[in-house]
Enzyme design. Structure first.
Site, PDB file in Angstrom:
ATOM      1  N   LYS A   1       0.748  -1.324  -0.072  1.00 16.05           N
ATOM      2  CA  LYS A   1       0.087   0.014  -0.030  1.00 16.05           C
ATOM      3  C   LYS A   1       0.886   1.387  -0.079  1.00 16.05           C
ATOM      4  CE  LYS A   1      -3.898  -1.987   2.258  1.00 16.05           C
ATOM      5  NZ  LYS A   1      -5.016  -1.973   3.233  1.00 16.05           N
TER       6      LYS A   1
ATOM      7  N   TYR B   1     -12.470  -2.326  -3.625  1.00 14.92           N
ATOM      8  CA  TYR B   1     -13.213  -2.183  -2.568  1.00 14.92           C
ATOM      9  C   TYR B   1     -14.726  -2.023  -2.441  1.00 14.92           C
ATOM     10  CZ  TYR B   1      -8.618  -2.126  -0.350  1.00 14.92           C
ATOM     11  OH  TYR B   1      -7.187  -2.605   0.350  1.00 14.92           O
TER      12      TYR B   1
ATOM     13  N   PHE C   1     -15.658   3.813   6.563  1.00 13.08           N
ATOM     14  CA  PHE C   1     -14.424   4.099   6.301  1.00 13.08           C
ATOM     15  C   PHE C   1     -14.053   4.122   4.847  1.00 13.08           C
ATOM     16  CE2 PHE C   1     -14.172  -0.507   7.713  1.00 13.08           C
ATOM     17  CZ  PHE C   1     -13.926  -0.980   6.378  1.00 13.08           C
TER      18      PHE C   1
ATOM     19  N   ARG D   1      -1.845 -14.373   4.700  1.00 14.55           N
ATOM     20  CA  ARG D   1      -2.308 -13.861   6.064  1.00 14.55           C
ATOM     21  C   ARG D   1      -1.676 -13.845   7.343  1.00 14.55           C
ATOM     22  NH1 ARG D   1      -7.599 -12.333   5.282  1.00 14.55           N
ATOM     23  NH2 ARG D   1      -8.405 -12.838   7.247  1.00 14.55           N
TER      24      ARG D   1
ATOM     25  N   THR E   1      -5.473  -7.284  10.641  1.00 12.95           N
ATOM     26  CA  THR E   1      -5.776  -6.220   9.763  1.00 12.95           C
ATOM     27  C   THR E   1      -5.352  -4.898  10.711  1.00 12.95           C
ATOM     28  OG1 THR E   1      -7.589  -6.921   8.904  1.00 12.95           O
ATOM     29  CG2 THR E   1      -7.360  -4.752   8.923  1.00 12.95           C
TER      30      THR E   1
ATOM     31  N   ARG F   1       2.486  -6.388   9.240  1.00 11.62           N
ATOM     32  CA  ARG F   1       1.655  -5.248  10.132  1.00 11.62           C
ATOM     33  C   ARG F   1       2.163  -4.719  11.324  1.00 11.62           C
ATOM     34  NH1 ARG F   1      -3.631  -7.565   7.584  1.00 11.62           N
ATOM     35  NH2 ARG F   1      -3.917  -6.245   5.757  1.00 11.62           N
TER      36      ARG F   1
ATOM     37  N   ASN G   1      -2.151   0.127   6.784  1.00 11.13           N
ATOM     38  CA  ASN G   1      -1.513  -1.052   7.288  1.00 11.13           C
ATOM     39  C   ASN G   1      -0.529  -1.877   6.298  1.00 11.13           C
ATOM     40  OD1 ASN G   1      -3.714  -2.021   5.708  1.00 11.13           O
ATOM     41  ND2 ASN G   1      -4.557  -3.204   7.086  1.00 11.13           N
TER      42      ASN G   1
ATOM     43  N   HIS H   1      -2.345  -5.472   1.451  1.00 10.13           N
ATOM     44  CA  HIS H   1      -3.731  -6.089   1.390  1.00 10.13           C
ATOM     45  C   HIS H   1      -3.259  -7.562   1.046  1.00 10.13           C
ATOM     46  CE1 HIS H   1      -7.741  -7.350   0.284  1.00 10.13           C
ATOM     47  NE2 HIS H   1      -7.038  -7.696  -0.768  1.00 10.13           N
TER      48      HIS H   1
ATOM     49  N   GLU I   1      -9.604 -11.001  -7.406  1.00  9.11           N
ATOM     50  CA  GLU I   1      -8.627  -9.845  -7.024  1.00  9.11           C
ATOM     51  C   GLU I   1      -7.476  -9.909  -8.116  1.00  9.11           C
ATOM     52  OE1 GLU I   1      -9.671  -8.891  -2.597  1.00  9.11           O
ATOM     53  OE2 GLU I   1      -7.829 -10.062  -3.091  1.00  9.11           O
TER      54      GLU I   1
HETATM   55  P1  CMP Z   1      -7.634  -4.728   3.563  1.00 10.69           P
HETATM   56  O1  CMP Z   1      -7.128  -6.074   3.705  1.00 10.69           O
HETATM   57  O2  CMP Z   1      -7.024  -3.642   2.482  1.00 10.69           O
HETATM   58  O3  CMP Z   1      -9.136  -4.451   3.127  1.00 10.69           O
HETATM   59  C1  CMP Z   1      -9.933  -3.346   3.614  1.00 10.69           C
HETATM   60  C2  CMP Z   1      -8.999  -2.271   4.278  1.00 10.69           C
HETATM   61  O4  CMP Z   1      -9.918  -1.228   5.125  1.00 10.69           O
HETATM   62  C3  CMP Z   1      -8.390  -3.043   5.425  1.00 10.69           C
HETATM   63  O5  CMP Z   1      -7.368  -3.671   4.841  1.00 10.69           O
HETATM   64  C4  CMP Z   1      -7.992  -1.772   6.373  1.00 10.69           C
HETATM   65  O6  CMP Z   1      -6.744  -1.204   5.617  1.00 10.69           O
HETATM   66  C5  CMP Z   1      -9.212  -0.595   5.813  1.00 10.69           C
HETATM   67  N1  CMP Z   1      -9.717  -0.244   7.145  1.00 10.69           N
HETATM   68  C6  CMP Z   1      -9.693   1.284   7.566  1.00 10.69           C
HETATM   69  N2  CMP Z   1     -10.821   1.272   8.568  1.00 10.69           N
HETATM   70  C7  CMP Z   1     -10.945  -0.136   8.804  1.00 10.69           C
HETATM   71  C8  CMP Z   1     -11.703  -0.361   9.864  1.00 10.69           C
HETATM   72  N3  CMP Z   1     -12.298   0.384  10.995  1.00 10.69           N
HETATM   73  N4  CMP Z   1     -11.964  -2.016  10.123  1.00 10.69           N
HETATM   74  C9  CMP Z   1     -11.498  -2.648   8.939  1.00 10.69           C
HETATM   75  N5  CMP Z   1     -10.893  -2.352   8.018  1.00 10.69           N
HETATM   76  C10 CMP Z   1     -10.434  -0.912   7.819  1.00 10.69           C
END
Ligand code: CMP
Length: 139
Positions: A10, A50, A58, A86, A92, A103, A113, A116, A127
């Site tokens: 990212k 997304y 968010f 993962r 996350t 992370r 973070n 992805h 994807e």
């Molecule tokens: P990702 O795996 O890219 O998938 C969705 C993304 O939303 C997640 O990682 C986070 O970086 C982002 N995100 C931002 N805020 C939140 C939240 N409150 N809960 C979960 N994901 C979030």
């Protein structure tokens, strides 16, 4: 079984020049980079990618973050690649991520973070196809 998963390094990570350190984590964990490109996502691409989160509070912040700088999209291959990736990424929210994970070591926040990764076989397929054609993946 041998599997493929989709990964994004990212904008927070490309900005801090962490691409190599993150790829090193994938490779040390037994995953192989079989496709890779650095791109700057359009707003349309980020929104579509997304779309599953479109109703979340968010969503627009996430989209704007993902287009705030370049990203590196990749296909990773290996035994149980989806679960393994993962594990390598960690939770996350970096506050919940285990020691040694990407992370835990690199992420700035739940939004910024650093990586992805696909969450299952169906999303991995979707994807990968969203960003790569078959001839761009060289196993
Ligand atoms: P990702 O795996 O890219 O998938 C969705 C993304 O939303 C997640 O990682 C986070 O970086 C982002 N995100 C931002 N805020 C939140 C939240 N409150 N809960 C979960 N994901 C979030």
């Amino acid at each position: 079984a041998l599997q493929r998963t989709f990964s994004i390094i990212k904008p927070d990570a490309t900005r801090r020049n962490l691409t190599g350190k993150i790829i090193e984590k994938f490779e040390e964990g037994g995953l192989r980079v079989v496709a890779s490109k650095r791109i700057h996502m359009t707003e349309e691409q980020a929104k579509q990618f997304y779309a599953v989160h479109a109703e979340r509070p968010f969503y627009m912040d996430l989209v704007n973050f993902m287009i705030s700088g370049p990203v590196v999209v990749q296909v990773l291959e290996g035994e149980d690649a989806i679960a393994k990736n993962r594990e390598i990424m960690g939770a996350t929210n970096p506050a919940d991520a285990a020691p040694g994970t990407i992370r835990k070591e690199f992420a700035e926040s739940i939004e910024a973070n650093s990586v992805h990764g696909s969450d299952g076989p169906d999303t991995a397929k979707e994807e990968i196809a969203f960003f790569f054609s078959d001839d761009e993946i060289v196993g």
